[in-house]
Design a protein around this motif. Structure first.
Motif, mmCIF file in Angstrom:
data_model
loop_
_atom_site.group_PDB
_atom_site.id
_atom_site.type_symbol
_atom_site.label_atom_id
_atom_site.label_comp_id
_atom_site.label_asym_id
_atom_site.label_seq_id
_atom_site.Cartn_x
_atom_site.Cartn_y
_atom_site.Cartn_z
ATOM 1 N N MET A 288 -61.496 28.766 -32.774
ATOM 2 C CA MET A 288 -62.194 30.046 -32.639
ATOM 3 C C MET A 288 -61.376 31.181 -33.249
ATOM 4 N N GLU A 289 -60.076 31.145 -32.945
ATOM 5 C CA GLU A 289 -59.196 32.207 -33.412
ATOM 6 C C GLU A 289 -59.140 32.193 -34.955
ATOM 7 N N ALA A 318 -59.642 34.794 -27.467
ATOM 8 C CA ALA A 318 -59.162 33.432 -27.720
ATOM 9 C C ALA A 318 -57.640 33.399 -27.620
ATOM 10 N N ARG A 319 -56.974 34.453 -28.149
ATOM 11 C CA ARG A 319 -55.504 34.497 -28.058
ATOM 12 C C ARG A 319 -55.038 34.557 -26.607
ATOM 13 N N ARG A 320 -55.695 35.455 -25.834
ATOM 14 C CA ARG A 320 -55.293 35.588 -24.420
ATOM 15 C C ARG A 320 -55.460 34.271 -23.675
ATOM 16 N N MET A 321 -56.604 33.608 -24.004
ATOM 17 C CA MET A 321 -56.852 32.341 -23.314
ATOM 18 C C MET A 321 -55.802 31.310 -23.717
ATOM 19 N N ASP A 322 -55.400 31.350 -24.991
ATOM 20 C CA ASP A 322 -54.380 30.411 -25.454
ATOM 21 C C ASP A 322 -53.058 30.660 -24.709
ATOM 22 N N LEU A 323 -52.741 31.965 -24.557
ATOM 23 C CA LEU A 323 -51.515 32.317 -23.813
ATOM 24 C C LEU A 323 -51.577 31.788 -22.386
ATOM 25 N N HIS A 441 -52.227 44.596 -11.547
ATOM 26 C CA HIS A 441 -52.759 45.549 -12.531
ATOM 27 C C HIS A 441 -53.697 44.838 -13.482
ATOM 28 N N SER A 442 -54.578 45.622 -14.099
ATOM 29 C CA SER A 442 -55.497 44.997 -15.053
ATOM 30 C C SER A 442 -54.736 44.703 -16.339
ATOM 31 N N SER A 443 -55.214 43.683 -17.082
ATOM 32 C CA SER A 443 -54.485 43.317 -18.297
ATOM 33 C C SER A 443 -54.676 44.359 -19.395
ATOM 34 N N ALA A 444 -55.630 45.300 -19.177
ATOM 35 C CA ALA A 444 -55.768 46.371 -20.164
ATOM 36 C C ALA A 444 -54.557 47.311 -20.073
#
Ligand code: ADP
Length: 499
Positions: A288-289, A318-323, A441-444
């Motif tokens: 996907m990435e 997709a990157r965050r999910m990979d992390l 905290h939120s990831s934002a």
């Protein structure tokens, strides 16, 4: 031919003398001043004074010294009284319970000239001895020769074993009770002779065949022939309870072992499953990435800016999910791998961890020496990297992060602390943040997966150490872990460290 009055008188007085000599009474006379005038053989027997030694002395010598005066008055009154019970004193000082009667002896004028006293010794029943005898009989006691021949067998023994006194006397106790000894009889007897007593557990048979456990106490009474007193206390119920507890314990242990094995098997399966799934999930994500990026590069002319923003978001997700998956893999690897625990130098761990972290020019101060601990190097590098990257991350935008890493020694352990000047953590969340996916905290605002501290917890737990955090909101945080110290490494003791 009939007897003369004189002859009759003589016979009567001889008869009286014989009675006085053999009667178990003390008979004596005293004059009106209380001086003893005559003293019978019975009186000598009871009080111990010979006639020649007491005649002429005051009768008050018979009265115990403490109560002499009232007793004298009491004697004066005797002439008018019936038998009274009192205590008199024998020659050897013993107090005797006596019943005393007296009568006036009148002279020819009919006036009393003397007083005749008759005292008999009352043997008070010895209640204490009776109680002792009874208690002895109720207790499970036997007297026997060393070879086992039973000489005495109490009612308590009969109640315990079912054999009557008649059945037991003369028998060999070990045969009668089918004694099973926990150690050789010869060694028990040797102890008995040496110390004068022996106590131990024996197994006996009741007359009806039932097994009895007793705690048996043997006391040597005499040597020639060797005779001993054996007291047996029934502990059969306790013994059965102990056997039952042992059986239940063994059963429980077996069940726990089986359950643990089952649980471990399930755990292994789950971990293998999680590992495979996470591993396999990464491939489509990378697809996907990659294709998202290709789309942006090759087709940006055909896609308007909103469309491009969507694609960027897809690639970012997709990157965050990979992390996330990478962190999960690291976490599950922690439980799967067999840990090699050895001496690890914390300074070298700190350098490797700092290399992994993107410090973005912020200051990280390492206060040497950090010491050596028993641990696993790669796990410790990962833990320290997580703590340092959090210390650098959780700051307000305006603050310049300052991070310090230092060690101190506490009770044979090394405590390593990572201190920051960041936003701090409300104490009510201190426990929660070490759980997987737990974020405050939120990831934002602060990007992250919520697995970093879970890895710290799991890693330190696997190494058998302790971990924690000291922090308040707005005051910065001190995250720490403790592991066993290896060697003396010049660390400061707790309480002397610089903060
Ligand atoms: P992540 O860093 O990916 O969010 P962690 O498990 O490392 O996950 O941390 C969990 C949460 O604990 C963080 O989201 C943050 O709220 C809090 N936290 C961790 N380290 C610090 C720190 N040094 N200062 C303030 N809060 C922190």
């Amino acid at each position: 031919m009939g007897r003369t009055a004189e002859e009759a008188n003589l016979a009567a007085s001889q008869e009286l003398a014989a009675i006085l000599a053999y009667a178990p009474w003390a008979v004596f006379t005293e004059d009106l001043n209380g001086i003893i005038r005559s003293w019978s053989a019975g009186a000598e027997k009871i009080f111990g004074y010979a006639e020649q030694e007491i005649v002429g002395r005051p009768a008050s010598v018979l009265v115990p010294p403490g109560s002499r005066k009232p007793a004298l008055q009491q004697m004066d009154a005797l002439g008018q009284k019936n038998e009274i019970a009192t205590k008199w004193c024998a020659r050897n000082g013993a107090l005797l319970d006596v019943a005393v009667t007296s009568a006036p002896v009148c002279g020819e004028s009919g006036e009393p000239e003397a007083i005749c006293v008759i005292a008999r010794n009352i043997i008070a029943p010895d209640h204490e001895k009776e109680a002792r005898d009874l208690a002895f009989d109720l207790a499970p006691v036997m007297v026997r020769r060393l070879d086992g021949t039973i000489l005495e067998w109490t009612a308590g023994m009969a109640a315990l074993y079912g054999f009557s006194r008649a059945e037991a006397l003369g028998k060999i106790s070990h045969d009668l009770l089918q004694t099973q000894f926990g150690e050789p009889l010869a060694s028990i007897e040797a102890q008995l002779i040496r110390r004068g007593s022996w106590t131990g557990e024996l197994c006996h048979s009741h007359k009806d065949g039932q097994i009895l456990w007793v705690v048996s106490s043997w006391t040597l009474h005499s040597h020639n022939p060797a005779t001993l007193i054996e007291v047996n206390q029934d502990v059969t119920q306790r013994k059965h309870a102990e056997q039952e507890i042992r059986r239940l314990n063994a059963e429980l242990e077996e069940r726990v072992e089986k359950r643990t094995e089952e649980l471990m098997e399930t755990n292994r399966e789950l971990e293998a499953f999680a590992f495979t799934i996470s591993h396999d999930l990464r491939a489509p994500l990378r697809g996907m990435e990659g294709f998202g990026e290709a789309l942006l590069e090759d087709y940006s002319a055909q896609i308007d800016s909103e469309g491009q923003d969507y694609i960027r978001r897809i690639v970012g997700s997709a990157r965050r999910m990979d992390l996330l998956i990478q962190d999960l893999l690291a976490y599950s690897r922690l439980s799967r791998s067999d840990l090699r625990v050895q001496a690890v130098d914390l300074s070298s761990v700190a350098s490797s961890a700092i290399e992994q972290v993107d410090s973005n020019g912020a200051s990280i101060e390492v206060r040497e020496p950090l010491g050596q601990v028993r641990g696993n190097r790669s796990i410790l590098v990962q833990i320290l990297a997580n703590l340092i990257s959090n210390a650098l991350k959780f700051h307000t935008e305006s603050a310049v992060p300052r991070v310090a890493v230092f060690s101190e020694r506490r009770n044979g352990k090394v405590r390593l602390t990572v201190q920051d000047n960041g936003i701090g953590i409300d104490p009510k969340f201190h426990h929660q943040i070490f759980q997987v996916f737990s974020r405050l905290h939120s990831s934002a605002v602060y990007p992250g997966t919520g697995i970093g501290l879970a890895i710290v917890r799991k890693g330190i737990e696997r190494l058998g150490g302790a971990y924690g955090v000291d922090s308040e909101l707005g005051t910065g945080s001190r995250f720490w872990f403790e592991l066993p110290e290896v060697g003396g490494n010049g660390l400061k003791k707790y309480g002397h460290s610089s903060g």
